[in-house]
Design an enzyme around this catalytic site. Structure first.
Site, short mmCIF file in Angstrom:
data_model
loop_
_atom_site.label_atom_id
_atom_site.label_comp_id
_atom_site.label_asym_id
_atom_site.label_seq_id
_atom_site.Cartn_x
_atom_site.Cartn_y
_atom_site.Cartn_z
N CYS A 221 26.41 -14.97 -9.59
CA CYS A 221 27.87 -14.98 -9.57
C CYS A 221 28.33 -13.54 -9.35
O CYS A 221 27.52 -12.65 -9.10
CB CYS A 221 28.43 -15.57 -10.85
SG CYS A 221 27.90 -14.71 -12.35
N THR A 222 29.62 -13.29 -9.46
CA THR A 222 30.16 -11.98 -9.12
C THR A 222 29.62 -10.87 -10.01
O THR A 222 29.08 -9.87 -9.53
CB THR A 222 31.70 -12.00 -9.18
OG1 THR A 222 32.19 -13.06 -8.37
CG2 THR A 222 32.28 -10.67 -8.69
#
Length: 309
Positions: A183-184
């Site tokens: 994810c980010t």
């Protein structure tokens, strides 16, 4: 000859920590005052399970904030990713109380009890290149649309609340495989891997520090990342080395747009883009056009930016 003055460089800190944060409600006002008193802007989320957020300010102000948070025993050991911005990427400072610092909506998922194995950025390529590994992007569809890892599965979720249902529907494809999630900044993966392990899938991994850490540490010539990484501030996206990317936001639907999408006949600044044009009425577009006109007039007058514009 008058030389132009360089714009100030702001430091951006994306941070989180899962912990037992009892009494988190009492932290809201003093934390907001601490940040506002130092010109820090952005959003911090507080919940019983910890803290999450992204903020920006001068290098000195951000260093003071991180030291302040680290001095709290429960928050010591924050996961922090730093980057820079030429302009302040947030309009204001918000400290919010939440039920979860990243909303999955599944009771009993506790990353402090069980979580996937952390994989350092420099070891990630070897894992996701393994043919026995299924690579899953845990972000939402609009984020994935401008960049992801080569060969990654896109669950096409509109929100993180949809992720558990996607896992259940594809459980047979995941069982017996190495499941590598990213994810980010790493926080969604903490919960995503905790959930996947809770349903009996054991070989679960996630990218420590998220895409941001990977783009910071892995040279572009060795990278398996394709495109840009969406970020939740006015920079819109970053690329290798955490340089500000080329993506822009559609101010009507908030979808990130790459340069080629700005050439679409369905794109009109502040009004519509290829992702929302057909879902809007002429009345909607007229309203957005007037809003955009008012924003431009405010900028020409040098007024403060419209919040959320």
């Amino acid at each position: 000859m008058k030389l132009s003055t360089p714009q100030p460089l702001f430091r951006v800190a994306a941070l989180y920590r899962f912990c037992r944060l009892d009494g988190y409600e009492a932290l809201r006002a003093p934390l907001a005052a601490f940040c506002c008193g130092r010109g820090i802007k952005g959003t911090l989320l507080l919940a019983r399970e910890g803290i999450n957020g992204t903020v920006a300010g001068t290098g000195e102000a951000i260093a003071e904030l991180i030291a302040h948070l680290e001095a709290m025993p429960e928050l010591s050991g924050l996961e922090v990713k730093y980057s820079t911005a030429q302009e302040m990427p947030f309009h204001r400072m918000k400290v919010r109380l939440k039920a979860e610092i990243v909303t999955m909506g599944v009771e009993g998922i506790d990353p402090l009890a069980s979580v996937g194995a952390y994989v350092e950025a420099n070891d990630w390529n070897a894992l996701i290149s393994d043919p026995d590994t299924i690579v899953v992007d845990t972000r939402n569809d609009y984020e994935v649309s401008i960049g992801t890892f080569s060969g990654a599965v896109d669950p096409h979720t509109k929100s993180f609340r949809e992720f558990p249902a996607w896992v259940e529907n594809h459980r047979g494809e995941l069982e017996g495989k190495k499941v590598a999630m990213f994810c980010t900044g790493g926080i969604r993966c903490e919960k995503a891997t905790a959930y996947v392990k809770s349903i009996g899938i054991d070989e679960v991994f996630h990218l420590k520090g998220g895409i941001l850490k990977y783009l910071e540490e892995v040279p572009a010539e060795q990278s398996l990342w394709q495109g840009e990484c969406f970020v939740f501030d006015e920079r819109v996206s970053v690329s290798h080395g955490l340089a500000v990317g080329e993506a822009e936001l559609c101010r009507a639907c908030r979808h990130p747009l790459m340069p080629e999408e700005l050439l679409s006949p369905k794109f009109e600044a502040g009004v519509s883009c290829p992702h929302c044009h057909d879902a809007r009425s002429e009345q909607d577009r007229a309203r957005y056009a007037e809003r955009h006109r008012q924003v431009e007039l405010a900028e020409q007058r040098g007024d403060a930016p419209h919040i959320g514009s």
